[in-house]
Design a protein around this motif. Structure first.
Motif, short mmCIF file in Angstrom:
data_model
loop_
_atom_site.label_atom_id
_atom_site.label_comp_id
_atom_site.label_asym_id
_atom_site.label_seq_id
_atom_site.Cartn_x
_atom_site.Cartn_y
_atom_site.Cartn_z
N PRO A 32 0.78 -1.23 0.00
CA PRO A 32 0.00 0.00 0.00
C PRO A 32 0.81 1.28 0.00
CG PRO A 32 0.03 -0.97 2.19
CD PRO A 32 0.72 -1.94 1.28
N THR A 33 2.15 1.22 0.25
CA THR A 33 2.88 2.48 0.43
C THR A 33 4.19 2.55 -0.37
OG1 THR A 33 3.91 1.56 2.44
CG2 THR A 33 1.95 2.95 2.72
N PRO A 34 4.16 2.32 -1.70
CA PRO A 34 5.40 2.56 -2.45
C PRO A 34 5.70 4.05 -2.51
CG PRO A 34 3.58 2.14 -3.95
CD PRO A 34 3.05 1.91 -2.57
N PHE A 35 6.96 4.41 -2.39
CA PHE A 35 7.37 5.81 -2.38
C PHE A 35 6.50 6.65 -1.43
CE2 PHE A 35 8.89 4.28 -6.51
CZ PHE A 35 10.22 4.70 -6.49
N PRO A 36 6.42 6.29 -0.16
CA PRO A 36 5.51 7.00 0.75
C PRO A 36 5.96 8.44 1.01
CG PRO A 36 6.99 5.56 1.98
CD PRO A 36 7.22 5.27 0.53
N ASP A 37 4.98 9.34 1.12
CA ASP A 37 5.32 10.70 1.55
C ASP A 37 5.35 10.72 3.07
OD1 ASP A 37 2.72 10.92 2.57
OD2 ASP A 37 2.00 12.16 0.92
N HIS A 38 5.55 11.90 3.64
CA HIS A 38 5.80 11.95 5.07
C HIS A 38 4.54 11.82 5.93
CE1 HIS A 38 5.32 16.18 3.76
NE2 HIS A 38 4.71 16.35 4.89
N THR A 39 3.39 11.62 5.30
CA THR A 39 2.19 11.32 6.09
C THR A 39 1.69 9.89 5.87
OG1 THR A 39 0.72 12.16 4.34
CG2 THR A 39 1.42 13.73 6.05
N ALA A 40 2.25 9.18 4.90
CA ALA A 40 1.72 7.85 4.55
C ALA A 40 1.84 6.87 5.71
CB ALA A 40 2.45 7.32 3.32
N LEU A 41 2.89 7.00 6.53
CA LEU A 41 3.10 6.08 7.65
C LEU A 41 2.89 6.77 8.99
CD1 LEU A 41 6.29 4.41 6.14
CD2 LEU A 41 4.02 3.36 6.33
N ARG A 42 2.16 7.87 8.95
CA ARG A 42 1.93 8.66 10.16
C ARG A 42 1.18 7.87 11.22
NH1 ARG A 42 -2.38 12.56 11.29
NH2 ARG A 42 -1.66 14.15 12.78
N ASN A 43 0.22 7.05 10.83
CA ASN A 43 -0.53 6.26 11.81
C ASN A 43 0.37 5.26 12.53
OD1 ASN A 43 -2.90 7.60 11.22
ND2 ASN A 43 -3.64 6.05 9.79
N TRP A 44 1.25 4.61 11.77
CA TRP A 44 2.20 3.68 12.39
C TRP A 44 3.12 4.42 13.37
CZ3 TRP A 44 3.43 -1.02 13.72
CH2 TRP A 44 4.75 -1.33 14.02
N ASP A 45 3.63 5.56 12.93
CA ASP A 45 4.52 6.33 13.79
C ASP A 45 3.83 6.72 15.10
OD1 ASP A 45 6.36 6.21 11.73
OD2 ASP A 45 5.89 8.21 10.98
N GLU A 183 7.79 14.40 15.46
CA GLU A 183 8.49 13.12 15.70
C GLU A 183 8.22 12.13 14.57
OE1 GLU A 183 10.65 12.68 17.94
OE2 GLU A 183 10.26 14.24 19.41
N SER A 184 7.01 12.12 14.05
CA SER A 184 6.70 11.25 12.91
C SER A 184 7.58 11.61 11.72
CB SER A 184 5.23 11.38 12.53
OG SER A 184 4.94 10.69 11.33
N LYS A 185 7.79 12.90 11.53
CA LYS A 185 8.66 13.35 10.43
C LYS A 185 10.12 12.98 10.70
CE LYS A 185 5.60 17.06 8.84
NZ LYS A 185 4.37 16.53 9.44
N VAL A 186 10.51 12.97 11.97
CA VAL A 186 11.85 12.47 12.32
C VAL A 186 11.99 11.01 11.88
CG1 VAL A 186 13.40 11.88 14.22
CG2 VAL A 186 12.18 14.07 14.24
N PHE A 187 10.98 10.20 12.19
CA PHE A 187 11.01 8.80 11.76
C PHE A 187 11.12 8.69 10.24
CE2 PHE A 187 8.68 6.51 15.52
CZ PHE A 187 9.55 7.11 16.42
N HIS A 188 10.39 9.56 9.55
CA HIS A 188 10.42 9.53 8.08
C HIS A 188 11.83 9.86 7.59
CE1 HIS A 188 8.41 9.35 4.22
NE2 HIS A 188 8.93 10.51 3.87
N ALA A 189 12.47 10.86 8.20
CA ALA A 189 13.84 11.21 7.82
C ALA A 189 14.77 10.03 8.04
CB ALA A 189 14.32 12.43 8.62
#
Length: 778
Positions: A32-45, A183-189
Motif C-alpha cells: 500500500p505504500t510505495p514511495f511514501p510521503d511523510h504522512t503515509a506512515l503517520r498512523n504507524w509512527d 516526531e513522525s517526520k523524524v522517523f520519516h527522515a
C-alpha cells in the motif's frame, strides 16, 4: 538499445523506460505504500509514539531560529510564532535528522553520478552474487522497486531528495506545531536515511568490487603503530572513497604499490581497506588531531562528512599540503580541478599554496601520489611533529595554574589539571591514562589560558601506547547472505538466538573505545549476534584479549550466534536494518514491495534487535537511529546521547500501553513492556549491557526463547548490580518462561508480586494483520 540510426543522426546508449524501471518483473504484489510521503506512515509512527512518549531534555529554554526571537519557552510559555517547548525540541531533532539524512543521500547522489559517468548507467548492481537474492531490502520495502543497474538508482535518489525537502519545509516558522507530528517526520527522515545508506553502499560495492556479503573478509591493519613512517605517507579522511581509490589505482599503475603508505581515518579508511587490504586504518574520527600532530602524514586528502573544520590549519602546522576533494567541504581553497597536474604539484610542494580543491577523483590520485613523494623527501629533513618531547611536556606542565578550565571544557570531564600537576613532577602516567579516554575534540587546548597544548601533551605522555597501537579489524563484508538469514531467522524470531546487537555510531565514547569491544565480546560469548559499522567497528578492533587476539580474530564473522560481524562503513548500517527486514521476507515469506507497515510490525514484535550508538555525536548518527526506530528497533546511546534533546521511553508501570492483537483470534492481549524503550540513554557500559539484554525481548518469544533471554538479563543484572531485577514479573508470562536453573529462587518472588499467566499470541499492532476465519488476513 546500444545504437539507433536514422536520417537525422545516430543515438547511442539510449534507455527507454516505461513505468518505474525498464523491464522490471517481480512476482510480489505491490503493497500500500510505495514511495511514501511523510504522512503515509503517520498512523504507524503515532502508534509507536503513543507507546514510547518523548521525554524532552532541552539544552536551554529559548528558541533562536527566527528574528521574532529569542523567545522564552520556559514554564509553558509559547514563542511569538505560537510554538511550545515540546514542539520546538522536536523541531530541532527533525532538523538534525534531516541534516544527517541529507548528508548520506547527497553522498549517494554524488557517488552514483560519478560512477554512471565513469562506468555507465547499465552497470549491474551486485552485492553478493548468488548468495544474495534480496539485494536491496530497504529500497524494495520503501520504494517498491527492484533496482538492477546504477541507472535504476536515480529514481530512488529523486524520491529521497524530494522528501527531505518536504521535511525541511515542515521545520519552517509557522508550519508544523504538534510534537508528535514532528516526531513522525523524524522517523520519516530516518527511513529515508537508511534507503540512502543502502543505495550508496550498493553502488560502491558493485562498482569497486568491494567484499560481497563475505563472512570471511580479510583482516586489515588498524592503529598508529602499523604505519611505516619511513615511506611517503598519505592520509585520507572522510566518507567518500573514490578519490582514495584513485590514489591506490595510480600507485598500482606506476609501480608504487608497497612503496607508499595510504592511511585513513573514519569511513573512507574502512571503505578503502575493503578495496585494498594493504591500506591502513589509523582509527575513528577522534584520531584526527593526534595523528596529524604526530607529523607522520606527508600529504592529507579530505573529502566529506566528519572532517574537522581546522584541518587546513593543522596540516600547515606540520608543513603537509592538503587536498580537498568535495564540493561540500571546499575549505576556502582555490579550485584547481582543470589545471595541469604539474602546476598543482609544484604549487603544493613549494608552499605557494597551503592546499587545493580538486573535484576530479582521477586527478586527485595523480596529484596526491606525486605530491606525497616530493613532500616526504622535503619533510624528512625537518622537524614536523608538533607533539612535545617528554622534557618539553614537563615544562608545559609546570605552567599549569590548576584553574580546571580544561576539565570543564572536556566532554568527559577528565581530571586534566590533576594530571598536569603530577606531570610537572616528571610522572607522566596519569596523563598517559587519560589518553585512553580522550575523544580528540581539542577543546582543552582552546580552554587553556596558559597556552599549553594539552591534547598534544596527552599523546606525548602516551608515546609508548601510541607506538604499540597495532590491531586488526575484519574488512567490511557488506550485505548479509540470504542463506545466513534462512539459518538464523527461526531462532531469532522464536528467541532461541537471544538477539542481534548492532554497535554503530561515532567515537564520542564516555570512557574510551575499549568499552565497545567489551560489550561486543560479552554478547558474542552469550551467543547473541554482534554487528558493527563505522567508528564502532574500529573501536571493537582496538582491543586484545589475554591471548593477544582482537575480537575479530577471537570470534567468527558470520551472521550467526556468537559472531562479531563488521558490515562496513556508516553507509553499511543499511545492511543491519536490511537483515531485520530480510528475516520477515526470507524466513516469514512476507512481501517487501512497498509494504512498510506490515514489515515494521513484524520486526517490532518478533525480531530481537537492539542498536547501541555508544559514542553517538553527529547528525548522521541521529538519522541512523531514527531509521531503526521506525522499524521498531530500540537504540541505546551513551551519556552524551542525552544532548540529542529527547528520549523515547516506555512506561512499564502502565499496563494499558502493552497490548497487542493476537492475529489468529483478534483478541487484545497484554504482553508486558517488550521492548520497554525505543530510545534511551545509559550512563555506564554496565547499565547499557543490562538494557541490551532486556530490550531484546519481544512479544513473539517462545517460552524457551524468553527463558534464555531472561537468563542473560538476570545474570548480567546480578553480576553488574549485585541484586535481582525488580521487574521480572513483567516479563514472565507463564511458569514455562522461568529459567529452569532459577525456578526455586524466582517462584517466591513471582508469587509475592502476583504473576499472572498470559497467552503467547501471534502478535501484531495492526488490525489489518488479523486473520479471517478463512485463514487469510483481513
Amino acid at each position: 538499445m546500444s545504437e539507433a540510426k536514422s536520417s537525422t543522426g545516430t543515438v547511442k546508449d539510449l534507455d527507454i523506460q516505461i513505468g518505474k524501471i525498464k523491464g522490471e518483473q517481480w512476482d510480489e504484489k505491490e503493497g500500500p505504500t510505495p514511495f511514501p510521503d511523510h504522512t503515509a506512515l503517520r498512523n504507524w509512527d503515532r502508534m509507536l509514539l503513543t507507546r514510547y512518549k518523548p521525554l524532552y531534555i532541552p539544552f536551554c529554554d529559548l528558541c533562536c531560529l527566527c528574528t521574532y526571537g529569542k523567545c522564552d519557552l520556559s514554564g509553558g510559555k509559547r514563542g511569538a510564532c505560537g510554538i511550545g517547548m515540546e514542539a520546538q525540541q522536536s523541531r530541532i531533532v527533525l532538523l538534525a535528522a534531516c541534516i544527517g539524512a541529507a548528508t548520506h543521500i547527497s553522498h549517494g547522489r554524488h557517488l552514483v553520478d560519478h560512477l554512471i559517468e565513469k562506468m555507465g548507467r547499465r552497470t549491474p548492481i551486485d552485492v553478493g552474487g548468488s548468495n544474495v537474492d534480496v539485494e536491496a531490502p530497504m529500497i524494495r520495502l520503501v520504494c517498491g522497486i527492484k533496482p538492477k543497474t546504477l541507472g535504476d538508482l536515480e529514481i530512488v535518489l529523486d524520491y529521497l531528495e524530494s522528501q527531505v525537502t518536504e521535511l525541511l519545509a515542515a521545520a519552517h516558522t509557522g508550519q508544523e506545531s504538534d510534537p508528535l507530528d514532528f516526531e513522525s517526520k523524524v522517523f520519516h527522515a530516518g527511513m529515508l536515511d537508511h534507503v540512502g545508506l543502502e543505495l550508496a553502499d550498493m553502488a560502491q560495492i558493485s562498482a569497486f568490487n568491494l567484499p560481497k556479503a563475505d563472512p570471511d573478509a580479510v583482516l586489515v591493519e588498524l592503529g598508529l603503530g602499523t604505519i611505516d613512517a619511513e615511506k611517503p605517507v598519505i592520509l585520507v579522511i572522510g566518507h567518500n572513497v573514490p578519490p582514495a581509490i584513485d590514489i591506490i589505482q595510480y600507485s598500482r599503475e606506476h609501480g608504487l604499490s608497497g612503496k607508499i603508505e595510504v592511511t585513513g581515518i573514519c569511513c573512507t579508511a574502512i571503505d578503502l581497506t575493503r578495496f585494498d587490504p594493504s591500506a591502513k586504518i589509523v582509527g575513528p574520527i577522534s584520531w584526527q588531531l593526534r595523528y596529524i600532530r604526530s607529523g607522520v602524514p606527508d600529504l592529507i586528502v579530505v573529502d566529506e562528512q566528519c572532517v574537522r573544520a581546522d584541518l587546513l590549519i593543522e596540516a600547515g602546522n606540520i608543513q603537509a599540503p592538503l587536498i580537498a576533494t568535495s564540493s561540500k567541504n571546499c575549505a576556502g581553497l582555490v579550485d584547481r580541478t582543470d589545471d595541469d597536474p604539474d602546476d598543482i604539484v609544484r604549487d603544493l610542494i613549494s608552499g605557494a599554496v597551503p592546499g587545493v580543491l580538486i573535484l576530479d577523483p582521477l586527478k586527485v590520485g595523480e596529484v596526491a601520489v606525486r605530491a606525497a613523494l616530493e613532500s616526504h623527501e622535503i619533510r624528512k629533513t625537518k622537524k614536523t611533529s608538533t607533539i612535545p618531547t617528554a622534557e618539553e611536556l614537563i615544562e608545559f606542565a609546570k605552567r599549569c595554574g590548576g584553574c580546571m578550565e580544561c576539565t570543564r571544557a572536556c566532554p568527559n570531564e577528565t581530571p586534566l589539571s590533576e594530571a598536569m600537576k603530577q606531570a610537572a613532577t616528571g610522572d607522566l602516567s596519569f596523563l598517559a591514562d587519560i589518553y585512553d579516554t580522550c575523544i580528540g575534540c581539542g577543546r582543552c587546548d582552546d580552554a587553556c589560558n596558559k597556552e599549553i597544548p594539552i591534547h598534544s601533551s596527552l599523546v606525548a605522555a602516551a608515546r609508548e601506547k601510541v607506538l604499540n597501537e597495532r590491531y586488526s579489524v575484519r574488512a567490511g563484508r557488506g550485505a548479509i547472505q540470504d542463506i545466513e538469514i534462512r539459518e538464523v531467522g527461526g531462532p531469532i524470531v522464536l528467541g532461541e538466538i537471544p538477539g542481534v546487537v548492532a554497535f554503530v555510531g561515532c567515537a564520542n565514547f564516555p570512557n574510551g573505545a575499549s568499552e565497545v569491544a567489551e560489550m561486543a565480546r560479552e554478547f558474542a560469548k552469550r551467543r547473541y549476534i554482534a554487528v558493527a559499522t563505522g567508528c564502532s567497528a574500529m573501536a571493537i578492533g582496538m582491543y586484545r584479549n589475554e591471548d593477544g587476539q582482537t575480537p575479530y580474530e577471537e570470534f567468527h564473522g558470520r551472521f550467526d550466534a556468537g559472531g562479531i560481524v563488521n558490515a562496513g562503513s556508516c553507509v553499511s548500517n543499511a545492511h543491519i536494518s536490511g537483515a531485520a527486514i530480510k528475516i520477515a521476507s526470507i524466513f516469514a515469506k512476507r512481501n517487501l514491495r512497498g509494504n512498510y507497515e506490515e514489515i515494521a510490525d513484524y520486526v517490532y514484535n518478533r525480531v530481537g534487535a537492539v542498536g547501541v550508538a555508544w559514542g553517538a555525536m553527529s547528525q548522521k548518527a541521529a538519522a541512523i537511529a531514527a531509521g531503526f526506530w521506525r522499524l521498531g528497533i530500540p537504540v541505546i546511546v551513551g551519556p552524551h546521547g542525552a544532548k540529542y534533546r529527547r528520549m523515547l521511553l516506555g512506561r512499564k508501570d502502565h499496563d494499558e500501553n502493552w497490548y497487542v492483537f493476537d492475529s489468529r483470534t483478534g483478541e487484545k492481549v497484554q504482553v508486558g513492556p517488550v521492548p520497554e524503550h525505543l530510545f534511551v540513554t545509559a550512563e555506564t557500559k554496565e547499565e547499557a549491557m543490562v538494557l541490551i539484554a532486556k530490550l531484546c525481548m519481544r512479544p513473539n518469544d517462545t517460552s524457551r526463547g524468553r527463558s534464555m533471554k531472561l537468563t542473560h538479563y538476570i545474570d548480567l543484572y546480578k553480576r553488574l548490580y549485585g541484586i535481582m531485577p525488580d521487574d521480572l514479573h513483567l516479563f514472565i508470562r507463564s511458569p514455562a518462561d522461568i529459567p529452569i536453573t532459577m525456578k526455586e529462587e524466582l517462584l517466591p518472588i513471582l508469587q509475592e508480586r502476583g504473576m499472572h499467566d498470559r497467552i503467547i499470541p501471534d502478535p501484531t499492532l495492526l488490525k489489518s494483520q488479523i486473520r479471517t476465519q478463512k485463514g487469510g488476513r483481513s
